[in-house]
Design a protein around this motif. Structure first.
Motif, PDB file in Angstrom:
ATOM      1  N   GLN A 245     -61.296 -21.045  65.586  1.00 10.52           N
ATOM      2  CA  GLN A 245     -59.871 -21.341  65.737  1.00 10.52           C
ATOM      3  C   GLN A 245     -59.302 -21.900  64.429  1.00 10.52           C
ATOM      4  O   GLN A 245     -58.233 -21.498  63.975  1.00 10.52           O
ATOM      5  N   ALA A 246     -60.060 -22.811  63.810  1.00 10.06           N
ATOM      6  CA  ALA A 246     -59.610 -23.422  62.554  1.00 10.06           C
ATOM      7  C   ALA A 246     -59.491 -22.354  61.467  1.00 10.06           C
ATOM      8  O   ALA A 246     -58.563 -22.376  60.645  1.00 10.06           O
ATOM      9  N   LEU A 247     -60.421 -21.390  61.474  1.00 14.25           N
ATOM     10  CA  LEU A 247     -60.375 -20.304  60.483  1.00 14.25           C
ATOM     11  C   LEU A 247     -59.086 -19.503  60.614  1.00 14.25           C
ATOM     12  O   LEU A 247     -58.453 -19.139  59.621  1.00 14.25           O
ATOM     13  N   LEU A 248     -58.712 -19.225  61.855  1.00  9.36           N
ATOM     14  CA  LEU A 248     -57.485 -18.444  62.091  1.00  9.36           C
ATOM     15  C   LEU A 248     -56.263 -19.162  61.528  1.00  9.36           C
ATOM     16  O   LEU A 248     -55.393 -18.547  60.915  1.00  9.36           O
ATOM     17  N   VAL A 249     -56.210 -20.463  61.743  1.00  6.41           N
ATOM     18  CA  VAL A 249     -55.071 -21.235  61.225  1.00  6.41           C
ATOM     19  C   VAL A 249     -55.068 -21.167  59.702  1.00  6.41           C
ATOM     20  O   VAL A 249     -54.034 -20.916  59.077  1.00  6.41           O
ATOM     21  N   ASN A 250     -56.257 -21.343  59.099  1.00  3.55           N
ATOM     22  CA  ASN A 250     -56.337 -21.348  57.633  1.00  3.55           C
ATOM     23  C   ASN A 250     -55.968 -20.005  57.018  1.00  3.55           C
ATOM     24  O   ASN A 250     -55.325 -19.955  55.976  1.00  3.55           O
ATOM     25  N   PHE A 251     -56.398 -18.932  57.663  1.00  2.00           N
ATOM     26  CA  PHE A 251     -56.214 -17.618  57.039  1.00  2.00           C
ATOM     27  C   PHE A 251     -54.961 -16.870  57.497  1.00  2.00           C
ATOM     28  O   PHE A 251     -54.535 -15.937  56.846  1.00  2.00           O
ATOM     29  N   VAL A 252     -54.398 -17.268  58.634  1.00  2.00           N
ATOM     30  CA  VAL A 252     -53.228 -16.539  59.133  1.00  2.00           C
ATOM     31  C   VAL A 252     -51.969 -17.404  59.113  1.00  2.00           C
ATOM     32  O   VAL A 252     -50.973 -17.052  58.470  1.00  2.00           O
ATOM     33  N   ILE A 253     -52.025 -18.530  59.773  1.00  2.00           N
ATOM     34  CA  ILE A 253     -50.808 -19.312  59.987  1.00  2.00           C
ATOM     35  C   ILE A 253     -50.349 -20.027  58.710  1.00  2.00           C
ATOM     36  O   ILE A 253     -49.170 -19.954  58.336  1.00  2.00           O
TER      37      ILE A 253
ATOM     38  N   ILE B 294     -50.730 -23.948  70.748  1.00  2.00           N
ATOM     39  CA  ILE B 294     -51.262 -23.942  72.123  1.00  2.00           C
ATOM     40  C   ILE B 294     -52.653 -23.302  72.150  1.00  2.00           C
ATOM     41  O   ILE B 294     -53.423 -23.535  73.075  1.00  2.00           O
ATOM     42  N   ALA B 295     -52.976 -22.526  71.097  1.00  2.00           N
ATOM     43  CA  ALA B 295     -54.311 -21.911  71.042  1.00  2.00           C
ATOM     44  C   ALA B 295     -55.387 -22.997  71.047  1.00  2.00           C
ATOM     45  O   ALA B 295     -56.418 -22.852  71.720  1.00  2.00           O
ATOM     46  N   SER B 296     -55.158 -24.075  70.305  1.00  2.00           N
ATOM     47  CA  SER B 296     -56.159 -25.163  70.270  1.00  2.00           C
ATOM     48  C   SER B 296     -56.290 -25.801  71.647  1.00  2.00           C
ATOM     49  O   SER B 296     -57.400 -26.097  72.099  1.00  2.00           O
TER      50      SER B 296
ATOM     51  N   ASN C 277     -58.196 -23.554  73.866  1.00  2.00           N
ATOM     52  CA  ASN C 277     -59.595 -23.601  73.466  1.00  2.00           C
ATOM     53  C   ASN C 277     -60.322 -24.796  74.048  1.00  2.00           C
ATOM     54  O   ASN C 277     -61.434 -24.679  74.562  1.00  2.00           O
ATOM     55  N   ILE C 278     -59.675 -25.960  73.958  1.00  2.00           N
ATOM     56  CA  ILE C 278     -60.288 -27.185  74.489  1.00  2.00           C
ATOM     57  C   ILE C 278     -60.427 -27.061  76.002  1.00  2.00           C
ATOM     58  O   ILE C 278     -61.456 -27.386  76.582  1.00  2.00           O
ATOM     59  N   THR C 279     -59.377 -26.526  76.632  1.00  2.00           N
ATOM     60  CA  THR C 279     -59.396 -26.338  78.081  1.00  2.00           C
ATOM     61  C   THR C 279     -60.520 -25.385  78.495  1.00  2.00           C
ATOM     62  O   THR C 279     -61.156 -25.560  79.523  1.00  2.00           O
ATOM     63  N   ARG C 280     -60.755 -24.408  77.632  1.00  2.00           N
ATOM     64  CA  ARG C 280     -61.712 -23.360  77.985  1.00  2.00           C
ATOM     65  C   ARG C 280     -63.162 -23.766  77.701  1.00  2.00           C
ATOM     66  O   ARG C 280     -64.024 -23.640  78.559  1.00  2.00           O
ATOM     67  N   PHE C 281     -63.395 -24.255  76.478  1.00  2.00           N
ATOM     68  CA  PHE C 281     -64.783 -24.497  76.086  1.00  2.00           C
ATOM     69  C   PHE C 281     -65.259 -25.926  76.337  1.00  2.00           C
ATOM     70  O   PHE C 281     -66.441 -26.152  76.511  1.00  2.00           O
ATOM     71  N   TYR C 282     -64.344 -26.893  76.317  1.00  2.13           N
ATOM     72  CA  TYR C 282     -64.768 -28.288  76.437  1.00  2.13           C
ATOM     73  C   TYR C 282     -64.604 -28.792  77.868  1.00  2.13           C
ATOM     74  O   TYR C 282     -65.561 -29.200  78.508  1.00  2.13           O
ATOM     75  N   TRP C 283     -63.380 -28.733  78.396  1.00  2.00           N
ATOM     76  CA  TRP C 283     -63.151 -29.226  79.760  1.00  2.00           C
ATOM     77  C   TRP C 283     -63.447 -28.168  80.815  1.00  2.00           C
ATOM     78  O   TRP C 283     -63.587 -28.469  81.989  1.00  2.00           O
TER      79      TRP C 283
ATOM     80  N   ALA D  12     -51.126 -16.685  70.111  1.00  7.99           N
ATOM     81  CA  ALA D  12     -52.081 -17.787  70.296  1.00  7.99           C
ATOM     82  C   ALA D  12     -52.932 -17.567  71.543  1.00  7.99           C
ATOM     83  O   ALA D  12     -54.149 -17.764  71.515  1.00  7.99           O
ATOM     84  N   VAL D  13     -52.308 -17.133  72.642  1.00  6.04           N
ATOM     85  CA  VAL D  13     -53.072 -16.907  73.883  1.00  6.04           C
ATOM     86  C   VAL D  13     -54.094 -15.783  73.651  1.00  6.04           C
ATOM     87  O   VAL D  13     -55.264 -15.909  74.027  1.00  6.04           O
ATOM     88  N   SER D  14     -53.649 -14.709  72.984  1.00  8.02           N
ATOM     89  CA  SER D  14     -54.572 -13.588  72.726  1.00  8.02           C
ATOM     90  C   SER D  14     -55.779 -14.069  71.925  1.00  8.02           C
ATOM     91  O   SER D  14     -56.922 -13.805  72.291  1.00  8.02           O
ATOM     92  N   LEU D  15     -55.487 -14.762  70.821  1.00  7.14           N
ATOM     93  CA  LEU D  15     -56.587 -15.164  69.943  1.00  7.14           C
ATOM     94  C   LEU D  15     -57.477 -16.213  70.601  1.00  7.14           C
ATOM     95  O   LEU D  15     -58.685 -16.226  70.380  1.00  7.14           O
ATOM     96  N   ALA D  16     -56.896 -17.071  71.424  1.00 11.83           N
ATOM     97  CA  ALA D  16     -57.699 -18.087  72.121  1.00 11.83           C
ATOM     98  C   ALA D  16     -58.712 -17.429  73.060  1.00 11.83           C
ATOM     99  O   ALA D  16     -59.769 -17.983  73.328  1.00 11.83           O
ATOM    100  N   MET D  17     -58.378 -16.239  73.559  1.00  9.12           N
ATOM    101  CA  MET D  17     -59.307 -15.526  74.437  1.00  9.12           C
ATOM    102  C   MET D  17     -60.395 -14.815  73.624  1.00  9.12           C
ATOM    103  O   MET D  17     -61.476 -14.532  74.143  1.00  9.12           O
ATOM    104  N   LEU D  18     -60.089 -14.510  72.362  1.00 13.34           N
ATOM    105  CA  LEU D  18     -61.038 -13.750  71.550  1.00 13.34           C
ATOM    106  C   LEU D  18     -62.022 -14.637  70.794  1.00 13.34           C
ATOM    107  O   LEU D  18     -63.158 -14.247  70.574  1.00 13.34           O
TER     108      LEU D  18
END
Lengths: 286, 244
Positions: free
Chosen positions: B163-171, B72-74, B77-83, B150-156
């Protein structure tokens, strides 16, 4: 019989906003009366959007206070938010969803009952002339239609104050005039309107009062006609040494007389708000 | 708490517009793992006396609940920065906790769909497990925790690339190391200690125990509960601070 005291819809007291090294707003104080159509005029980067974003709760002020119908926008934010509708500069609708669904979500966010949502959506879609597009996905609408949907969305919960941030930016002149007519109608229905624009003719046509903003500072506030009259009625534009110069006169006759002794090309026209802005700041609005 | 249902409802409406794509995309990963690791590697293999496929399915379910909850973070993110629709929530008279609740419940819903697909695929492949209350409880707690994160990180984060970095390094590392594909007990002692701090390790342990008909360790639920509450509170704080 005592006359009714006009209420304050918007009040700013020494509002200041600083982004690291940039001072976006410098101690802005102003008041907007209930039912007024107030235009905030200034070039890009002058602080217009920052002011509106503070008022609707998207940006935190560095210092100073802002009130909507007497509610402090930070200390009493839930009540303050109920007072206003906001139409941002950029289109922010869910493109995959239909017009009706976009409006319905807004109504739910404002805790409107199902019946009230249904009635208001039907009324507003008719009001903005898009009743036949209720079930259309937003991605199928033109830019002007999307802007009207955003206005309808902002009006759904019957706000007493409507904030419009550059409502006609990027729209062609014919659509722009349609939006102006809609804005005028909303004001006539009793809503206070606070709009930002860098289109001079928009402010001249719509506003009861205008405020000029330049580099985060409030330059002046007044009725458009009074501000223009302070310069004169007529403007004479001349070119001297490849520099444009403008002179102001009370009458067209005076302007003609001055032009006749002036060598080089010239034009005579009516004074507009841009002239007022340039005379006060030395800069153009747009 | 008013407004959470509007946030949740919006997400469901958007999901409905792309439901077939979403279901297909949720099916691909588990299908590949079942075929590649289950049949390719482990048809004859057992782990602690359990057929490898039966061992793998609860692990995949734990990983899927983590990934779908976190995904849901992605969307945010789209909701926040794109739309820029996130601003619509910020100007609405709702509290941050209502926004977070709506988004996290949607994350849990997505996770339930993902895990539902895995249990369905497992059934199709003839793997019969016990999907009891404790299995679904661990799934919900795991999804709740990762959706809150996901909500926390999406705000940060400030961009899609972050966002992609977080998935690669954490998830992704958590998905592979947290007992999804192999028993954590086979790892060196010091690695086991480190893995005990990962919520996915506890989710996989609890879901596997429940699915195999054993008694799950209550400690796993306590850890998931404490971390879930911590991340939820963090999400509420991050949303409240998400102003210019």
């Amino acid at each position: 019989m005592a006359s009714r005291e006009p209420k304050l819809a918007v009040e700013l007291r020494n509002l200041t906003k600083r982004y690291r090294k940039v001072q976006a707003l410098k101690r802005i104080s102003l008041q907007v009366q209930e039912g007024e159509l107030f235009a905030y005029l200034g070039p890009n980067g002058s602080g217009k959007t920052t002011t509106i974003r503070i008022l609707v709760g998207l940006t935190k002020a560095t210092s100073g206070d802002a009130f909507l119908n007497g509610y402090h926008v930070e200390r009493d934010s839930i009540h303050a938010k109920r007072q206003c509708g906001y139409v941002p500069q950029s289109l922010n609708l869910d493109h995959e969803l239909t017009v009706e669904q976009n409006l319905d979500i807004h109504g739910r966010l404002f805790n409107m009952s199902r019946r009230k949502r249904k009635n208001r959506i039907a009324y507003l879609l008719h009001y903005i002339g898009l009743a036949d597009r209720a079930r259309s996905p937003v991605k199928e609408l033109s830019g002007g239609m999307r802007r009207r949907v955003m206005i309808a969305r902002a009006l759904l919960h019957e706000p007493r104050i409507l904030f419009l941030d550059e409502p006609t930016v990027g729209l062609d002149p014919a659509i722009r005039r349609k939006i102006w007519a809609l804005i005028k109608r909303i004001q006539m229905d009793g809503t206070t309107i606070f709009l930002t624009t860098h289109y001079i003719e928009e402010a001249e046509f719509l506003a009861d009062r205008v405020a000029f903003l330049s580099q985060g500072e409030l330059i002046t506030i007044g009725q458009p006609q009074d501000l223009m009259d302070s310069l004169g009625k007529w403007a004479l534009d001349t070119v001297e040494n490849e520099q444009m110069k403008t002179f102001y006169f009370r009458s067209q006759e005076e302007a003609r007389q001055h032009a006749s002794v002036h060598p080089g090309p010239f034009s005579i026209r009516r004074v507009n708000l841009e002239d007022v802005f340039i005379s006060l700041t030395g800069r153009k609005v747009a | 708490m008013r407004g959470w249902s509007a946030v949740f409802y919006r997400e469901i409406l958007i999901l409905k517009t792309k439901i077939f794509r979403q279901l297909a995309s949720m099916s691909v990963m588990p299908l590949l793992y079942i075929v590649a690791f289950g049949y390719g590697l482990g048809n004859e293999m057992t782990v602690n006396g359990v057929p490898y496929l039966a061992f793998l399915i609860p692990g995949l379910a734990a990983m899927s609940s983590m990934i779908q909850g976190f995904n849901i973070a992605s969307e945010i993110n789209i909701t926040r920065f794109y739309w820029r629709v996130f601003e619509e929530f910020q100007v609405a008279p709702i509290r941050s906790i209502a926004y977070v609740t709506g988004e996290v419940l949607f994350g849990v819903t997505r996770a339930a769909m993902g895990v539902g697909i895995i249990t369905g695929l497992a059934w199709l492949f003839g793997i019969r497990l016990s999907y009891n209350f404790f299995f679904w409880l661990a799934m919900v707690m795991n999804a709740f925790l990762f959706a809150s994160l996901a909500v926390s990180l999406a705000m940060l984060v400030r961009s899609h690339a972050d966002q992609a970095l977080l998935v690669n390094f954490v998830i992704t590392p958590m998905g592979f190391l947290g007992g999804t594909f192999f028993p954590v007990e086979k790892m060196p002692h010091w690695v086991q200690i480190l893995l005990e701090y990962l919520p996915i390790t506890h989710a996989a342990k609890a879901m596997r125990a429940a699915a195999l008909g054993n008694q799950p360790d209550p400690e796993s639920y306590v850890v998931l509960g404490i971390m879930g509450v911590m991340f939820f509170v963090l999400a509420v704080i991050c949303v409240s601070q998400a102003k210019d």
